[in-house]
Design a protein around this motif. Structure first.
Motif, mmCIF file in Angstrom:
data_model
loop_
_atom_site.group_PDB
_atom_site.id
_atom_site.type_symbol
_atom_site.label_atom_id
_atom_site.label_comp_id
_atom_site.label_asym_id
_atom_site.label_seq_id
_atom_site.Cartn_x
_atom_site.Cartn_y
_atom_site.Cartn_z
ATOM 1 N N VAL A 143 -8.961 12.014 -120.478
ATOM 2 C CA VAL A 143 -8.691 13.098 -119.527
ATOM 3 C C VAL A 143 -8.223 14.320 -120.303
ATOM 4 C CG1 VAL A 143 -7.399 13.802 -117.482
ATOM 5 C CG2 VAL A 143 -8.027 11.391 -117.808
ATOM 6 N N GLY A 144 -9.044 15.382 -120.275
ATOM 7 C CA GLY A 144 -8.695 16.614 -120.980
ATOM 8 C C GLY A 144 -9.520 16.779 -122.247
ATOM 9 N N GLY B 289 -7.265 15.769 -126.405
ATOM 10 C CA GLY B 289 -8.449 15.133 -125.809
ATOM 11 C C GLY B 289 -9.640 15.143 -126.750
ATOM 12 N N GLU C 64 -12.776 16.722 -117.585
ATOM 13 C CA GLU C 64 -12.083 17.996 -117.823
ATOM 14 C C GLU C 64 -12.050 18.751 -116.496
ATOM 15 O OE1 GLU C 64 -10.408 20.031 -120.123
ATOM 16 O OE2 GLU C 64 -10.472 21.342 -118.358
ATOM 17 N N TYR D 216 0.783 39.334 -124.226
ATOM 18 C CA TYR D 216 -0.364 39.565 -125.109
ATOM 19 C C TYR D 216 -1.612 38.773 -124.722
ATOM 20 C CZ TYR D 216 1.083 35.167 -127.349
ATOM 21 O OH TYR D 216 1.426 33.861 -127.589
ATOM 22 N N THR D 217 -1.456 37.742 -123.917
ATOM 23 C CA THR D 217 -2.617 36.878 -123.688
ATOM 24 C C THR D 217 -3.542 37.371 -122.580
ATOM 25 O OG1 THR D 217 -1.162 35.562 -122.300
ATOM 26 C CG2 THR D 217 -1.541 34.771 -124.524
ATOM 27 N N GLY E 274 -4.718 26.893 -120.036
ATOM 28 C CA GLY E 274 -6.130 27.242 -120.073
ATOM 29 C C GLY E 274 -6.913 26.061 -119.540
ATOM 30 N N ARG F 71 -6.567 24.566 -124.539
ATOM 31 C CA ARG F 71 -5.909 25.638 -125.288
ATOM 32 C C ARG F 71 -6.223 25.593 -126.778
ATOM 33 N NH1 ARG F 71 0.064 24.858 -122.988
ATOM 34 N NH2 ARG F 71 -0.652 22.719 -123.250
ATOM 35 N N TRP G 129 -5.357 28.820 -129.210
ATOM 36 C CA TRP G 129 -4.064 28.553 -129.848
ATOM 37 C C TRP G 129 -3.855 29.392 -131.110
ATOM 38 C CZ3 TRP G 129 -2.966 24.280 -133.800
ATOM 39 C CH2 TRP G 129 -4.088 23.995 -134.571
ATOM 40 N N ARG H 130 -3.006 28.325 -134.133
ATOM 41 C CA ARG H 130 -3.478 27.612 -135.336
ATOM 42 C C ARG H 130 -2.409 27.276 -136.373
ATOM 43 N NH1 ARG H 130 -5.065 32.129 -133.649
ATOM 44 N NH2 ARG H 130 -4.977 32.985 -135.728
ATOM 45 N N GLN H 131 -1.153 27.568 -136.109
ATOM 46 C CA GLN H 131 -0.072 27.226 -137.035
ATOM 47 C C GLN H 131 0.084 25.710 -137.041
ATOM 48 O OE1 GLN H 131 1.801 29.536 -138.904
ATOM 49 N NE2 GLN H 131 0.249 30.978 -138.177
ATOM 50 N N VAL I 290 -8.620 15.086 -112.483
ATOM 51 C CA VAL I 290 -8.087 13.720 -112.402
ATOM 52 C C VAL I 290 -6.707 13.795 -111.756
ATOM 53 C CG1 VAL I 290 -7.304 11.734 -113.740
ATOM 54 C CG2 VAL I 290 -9.349 13.005 -114.455
ATOM 55 N N CYS J 156 -4.806 13.038 -121.862
ATOM 56 C CA CYS J 156 -4.660 14.113 -122.858
ATOM 57 C C CYS J 156 -4.773 15.459 -122.158
ATOM 58 C CB CYS J 156 -5.748 14.016 -123.921
ATOM 59 S SG CYS J 156 -5.840 12.437 -124.769
ATOM 60 N N SER K 294 -2.489 17.619 -121.422
ATOM 61 C CA SER K 294 -1.292 18.396 -121.782
ATOM 62 C C SER K 294 -0.094 17.825 -121.031
ATOM 63 C CB SER K 294 -1.440 19.905 -121.545
ATOM 64 O OG SER K 294 -1.285 20.220 -120.189
ATOM 65 N N HIS L 2 4.757 25.274 -125.945
ATOM 66 C CA HIS L 2 4.707 23.946 -126.562
ATOM 67 C C HIS L 2 5.413 22.941 -125.650
ATOM 68 C CE1 HIS L 2 4.691 26.242 -130.695
ATOM 69 N NE2 HIS L 2 3.483 26.181 -130.171
ATOM 70 N N PRO M 271 3.649 22.085 -132.690
ATOM 71 C CA PRO M 271 3.458 20.646 -132.525
ATOM 72 C C PRO M 271 2.028 20.121 -132.593
ATOM 73 C CG PRO M 271 3.606 21.676 -130.384
ATOM 74 C CD PRO M 271 3.745 22.773 -131.388
HETATM 75 C C1 LIG Z 1 -1.544 31.632 -127.225
HETATM 76 C C2 LIG Z 1 -1.185 30.273 -127.722
HETATM 77 C C3 LIG Z 1 -0.793 30.097 -129.050
HETATM 78 C C4 LIG Z 1 -0.486 28.823 -129.529
HETATM 79 N N1 LIG Z 1 -0.200 28.681 -130.845
HETATM 80 C C5 LIG Z 1 0.000 27.439 -131.360
HETATM 81 C C6 LIG Z 1 0.174 27.260 -132.758
HETATM 82 O O1 LIG Z 1 0.130 28.205 -133.538
HETATM 83 N N2 LIG Z 1 0.383 26.007 -133.222
HETATM 84 C C7 LIG Z 1 0.452 24.936 -132.399
HETATM 85 O O2 LIG Z 1 0.659 23.834 -132.881
HETATM 86 N N3 LIG Z 1 0.265 25.076 -131.069
HETATM 87 C C8 LIG Z 1 0.032 26.300 -130.535
HETATM 88 N N4 LIG Z 1 -0.170 26.454 -129.187
HETATM 89 C C9 LIG Z 1 -0.048 25.265 -128.332
HETATM 90 C C10 LIG Z 1 -1.317 24.448 -128.309
HETATM 91 O O3 LIG Z 1 -2.351 25.188 -127.747
HETATM 92 C C11 LIG Z 1 -1.059 23.195 -127.513
HETATM 93 O O4 LIG Z 1 0.000 22.481 -128.106
HETATM 94 C C12 LIG Z 1 -2.256 22.279 -127.492
HETATM 95 O O5 LIG Z 1 -3.403 22.925 -127.049
HETATM 96 C C13 LIG Z 1 -1.954 21.080 -126.636
HETATM 97 O O6 LIG Z 1 -3.049 20.221 -126.650
HETATM 98 P P1 LIG Z 1 -3.338 19.312 -125.418
HETATM 99 O O7 LIG Z 1 -4.589 18.590 -125.711
HETATM 100 O O8 LIG Z 1 -2.130 18.532 -125.106
HETATM 101 O O9 LIG Z 1 -3.495 20.308 -124.197
HETATM 102 P P2 LIG Z 1 -4.544 21.469 -123.937
HETATM 103 O O10 LIG Z 1 -5.104 21.979 -125.201
HETATM 104 O O11 LIG Z 1 -3.878 22.424 -123.026
HETATM 105 O O12 LIG Z 1 -5.717 20.726 -123.162
HETATM 106 C C14 LIG Z 1 -5.515 20.090 -121.933
HETATM 107 C C15 LIG Z 1 -6.838 20.018 -121.214
HETATM 108 O O13 LIG Z 1 -6.722 19.165 -120.100
HETATM 109 C C16 LIG Z 1 -7.297 19.747 -118.965
HETATM 110 N N5 LIG Z 1 -6.633 19.216 -117.774
HETATM 111 C C17 LIG Z 1 -5.401 19.536 -117.306
HETATM 112 N N6 LIG Z 1 -5.137 18.844 -116.188
HETATM 113 C C18 LIG Z 1 -6.210 18.064 -115.940
HETATM 114 C C19 LIG Z 1 -6.533 17.124 -114.913
HETATM 115 N N7 LIG Z 1 -5.675 16.855 -113.930
HETATM 116 N N8 LIG Z 1 -7.743 16.526 -114.940
HETATM 117 C C20 LIG Z 1 -8.626 16.804 -115.954
HETATM 118 N N9 LIG Z 1 -8.374 17.680 -116.931
HETATM 119 C C21 LIG Z 1 -7.166 18.294 -116.948
HETATM 120 C C22 LIG Z 1 -7.076 21.231 -119.174
HETATM 121 O O14 LIG Z 1 -7.996 21.991 -118.420
HETATM 122 C C23 LIG Z 1 -7.284 21.368 -120.674
HETATM 123 O O15 LIG Z 1 -8.624 21.581 -120.992
HETATM 124 C C24 LIG Z 1 -0.506 27.703 -128.665
HETATM 125 C C25 LIG Z 1 -0.898 27.886 -127.336
HETATM 126 C C26 LIG Z 1 -1.240 29.139 -126.864
HETATM 127 C C27 LIG Z 1 -1.675 29.286 -125.447
#
Ligand SMILES: Cc1cc2nc3c(=O)[nH]c(=O)nc-3n(C[C@H](O)[C@H](O)[C@H](O)COP(=O)(O)OP(=O)(O)OC[C@H]3O[C@@H](n4cnc5c(N)ncnc54)[C@H](O)[C@@H]3O)c2cc1C
Ligand code: SF4
Lengths: 111, 572
Positions: free
Chosen positions: B18-19, B24, B42, B85-86, B114, B120, B124, B126-127, B269, B305, B307, B504, B548
């Protein structure tokens, strides 16, 4: 702005969407043809005319184009409408009004 | 219903993910590469790598109004706009419409999301930093919350696996608090960054300024379907070169290449189904985002996955006789211990000199100052626990500082065609402690357009965070002054005194050794439902102060391989 580069960018943008008004305006300004008319969307037309003059006082034509040739005036008017918050808009309107009045008064006095 | 499948839909799969975000994408890659027929669900729309990065090649003048967020955008995305900024015209399409995706704030919480294929990972920063055992043992040492059931040696090989696949540029420093990754060449510091680095090293024992460690391709190593970063710093719009790591450029293509992946966008989901006889999850319930039709998909193993907040919400909604308060929630820890990083505090100053120097291109990262507090000896603080790092950089400004002297005419035109003076600034990223009362709950009275309950946040900083912020500002000012900058000003934005802008979110289904006080076991599976894994930020038992996502990737890869083993052994 190099006209060839403008054309190239326009080509790139066309691939995605239709040409944006900004691009068209860059094209026009690169041709160096004065844009004959623009109707302000935020300011009144007389305020618009004053704005055109003011931006050229700040950035006059030298070996590079003047502000109005690049349509900075049109940009400012559109920005005021689409982006500025209400209180900023009110302030701009108020200031523009005062400025225009003063300018008119001064030119009256000179006669 | 969406037509964007990579494979035809079937009723039952080996695995469901999921995700499609950072975690994911990794779950998809690892499960598919291990031969599992995997359905990826997704909630957002389909995004095709490169093709759908609609603003990636636009120049500033291509956007009306200079590209800033217009009133129209802000009306639709008032909460996403809080970052400042976003929501520009170049990137606002990668953040949710707040009117369509509402949430509630008992206390202000900035939830930046997102919803689209790639999540995201597309936008992101990228750090990318490894954790150390100073982080994994922190709760145990401080007697806070619960201990991590994992130590650095357990996760180190998975960090390596991830780094070698995604590419992380950086400089090896051999610091105990910030272990080195398997690096690609670092991004060079510019002249002022280099100068400040030397001055800080001279004046402060053991403090280091290094290049930001970023998930960008530098150097000559080859990556499938991706090319070297071009230093254009437009990453937040999607990168046509695949210069940085995203699910779209990297993990999803790898999963697809196996022929084992079925991707179904527009699939919200909302529940994991449970069979009390086998004590296993059987699949998930989905609402189609577009048609609002209900679907069920079955699988042997489920990876959440989505978030942190989203995955935890799904577990909360998965109620049964066995789990009346949400799946795996016997401990009542679901939704609690929300953490993040606090930021918006630091300092900046001006630098005289190097007027003849500039930099080439637009480097998509700056400097990093690793944590230097509470590491023992002189570094220990009485007024707060844990620590913070800084990110920042030096750049040449524009003409704005000249306005006063040359307000109009020819001289102004001349001035604005030249670069302005140098400034150097740093901003802190601080650790937030896990507090049980910092939590979110579901509101079944306020439902969204799909009939699903909305999230209500009730979380805030406490004394530890506020005390740390004072030091974050003071230490930043002190360092910049000693480095010879002038007009140094410290800041602590009150707008950043709510949780969220660190973007985060984590901790809402924490890992632990004891099922009575934690939700997940050391392998990211629910203590009580061993075929459900949660590998996004939910699992975090503490927050560290480093970004993270690299850690989510490493734990996801490890969990996916664990699931494959368990399936082989017939345990799940
Ligand atoms: C502007 C910005 C800058 C960032 N900079 C950094 C950085 O420099 N370094 C760093 O480590 N992190 C950074 N982050 C954070 C990073 O983006 C997140 O930690 C990371 O993307 C988390 O991954 P994830 O897979 O948990 O969630 P996400 O990448 O958010 O993905 C979750 C996915 O699940 C989907 N989803 C949600 N709910 C459901 C549902 N109910 N059913 C199905 N799908 C679902 C969403 O649509 C999404 O596609 C930044 C984020 C942003 C927005
Ligand atoms: S800076 Fe690098 S990764 Fe970012 S958009 Fe440019 S080429 Fe891509």
């Amino acid at each position: 702005m190099d006209r060839r580069k403008a054309l190239k960018n326009m080509g790139l943008a066309m691939g995605y969407t239709v040409a944006t008004p900004t691009l068209i305006s860059i094209m026009q300004s690169c041709k160096g043809e004065p844009v004959v008319t623009w109707t302000p969307e935020f300011l009144t037309s007389s305020e618009g005319a004053v704005l055109t003059k003011v931006v050229d006082v700040i950035l006059p034509k030298t070996d590079t184009p003047s502000a109005s040739e690049l349509q900075v005036d049109i940009f400012i008017d559109k920005f005021a409408k689409d982006v500025l918050e209400k209180d900023q808009q009110d302030f701009l309107r108020m200031a523009m009004g005062k400025f225009t009045d003063k300018a008119l008064q001064d030119s009256e006095n000179q006669k | 219903m969406s037509k964007f499948y990579y494979n035809e839909e079937q009723e039952s799969y080996d695995a469901i993910v999921v995700g499609t975000g950072i975690s994911g994408g990794w779950a998809a890659k690892e499960l598919c590469e291990n031969g599992l027929k995997t359905l990826i669900l997704e909630r957002g729309r389909m995004v095709k790598h490169i093709e759908d990065y609609e603003t990636a090649n636009k120049d500033p003048w291509d956007f009306p109004n200079g590209g800033v967020a217009t009133k129209e955008i802000i009306e639709q995305q008032p909460k996403q706009h809080r970052t400042g900024y976003t929501t520009s015209q170049a990137s606002h399409m990668w953040f949710v419409n707040d009117l369509e995706h509402p949430y509630n704030e008992t206390k202000r919480f900035d939830w930046m999301r997102g919803y689209h294929v790639g999540g995201r990972s597309l936008q992101w920063g990228r750090q990318s930093y490894r954790w150390s055992d100073i982080d994994f043992t922190a709760n145990q040492r401080d007697g806070i919350a619960v201990d991590w059931p994992v130590r650095y040696k357990d996760i180190a090989p998975w960090y390596s696996k991830v780094e070698n696949y995604i590419g992380v540029s950086g400089e090896a420093l051999n610091l105990p608090q910030l272990p080195d990754s398997d690096f690609l060449p670092m991004m060079e510091l510019n002249c002022v960054e280099q100068h400040v680095r030397e001055k800080v090293a001279e004046n402060f024992d053991g403090r280091v300024i290094t290049a930001g460690r970023t998930a960008h391709i530098t150097g000559d190593k080859k990556f499938d379907g991706r090319t070297k970063c071009q230093f254009r710093n437009r990453c937040i719009r999607g990168c046509p070169f695949g210069g940085y790591f995203s699910s779209l450029s990297s993990t999803l293509p790898a999963a697809e290449a196996t022929g084992n992946m079925t991707l179904r966008p527009d699939s919200i989901v909302h529940e994991v189904m449970y069979d009390p006889d086998t004590k296993r999850a059987t699949g998930v319930k989905v609402i189609d985002r577009v048609t609002k039709e209900a679907h069920e998909f079955k699988a042997k193993v489920i990876f959440l996955c989505a978030s942190a907040i989203a995955s935890t919400s799904i577990l909360m909604q998965s109620k049964s006789d066995r789990f009346p308060n949400g799946m795996g929630n016997d401990s009542d820890q679901l939704g609690r211990n929300i953490m993040n990083h606090h930021l918006g505090v630091g300092a900046s100053g001006k630098f005289d000199g190097f007027e003849d120097k500039y930099y080439k291109g637009r480097k998509p990262s700056g400097v990093y100052i690793p944590r230097f507090r509470n590491l023992g000896g002189d570094s220990d603080r009485k007024d707060y626990k844990r620590g913070f790092g800084y990110q920042g950089g030096a750049s040449r400004g524009n003409w704005e500082d000249m306005i006063a002297e040359m307000s109009h005419g020819k001289s102004l035109k001349e001035a604005i065609t030249k670069p302005g003076g140098w400034t150097f600034g740093i901003g802190g990223f601080g650790e937030i402690l896990p507090y049980e009362e910092n939590r979110f709950t579901l509101d079944y009275d306020k439902k969204d357009q799909w009939g699903l309950p909305t999230v209500t946040f009730d979380a805030e900083f406490k004394e530890n965070e506020y005390n740390m912020r004072k030091d974050m500002q003071d230490s930043a000012v002190e360092m910049l002054e000693k480095a010879g900058l002038r007009d140094v000003v410290g800041y602590d934005n009150t707008a950043s005194h709510a949780i969220g802008l660190g973007i985060h979110e984590m901790g809402t289904a924490r890992m632990g050794k004891d099922r009575k006080t934690s939700v997940l076991n050391a392998n990211n599976a629910l203590h009580d439902v061993p075929n459900v894994y949660v590998t996004d930020g939910s699992f975090m038992t503490s927050a560290s102060c480093v970004n993270p996502s690299l850690t989510y990737m490493a734990f996801t890869a490890r969990a996916a391989n664990h699931a494959v083993e368990e399936l082989k052994k017939g345990n799940i």
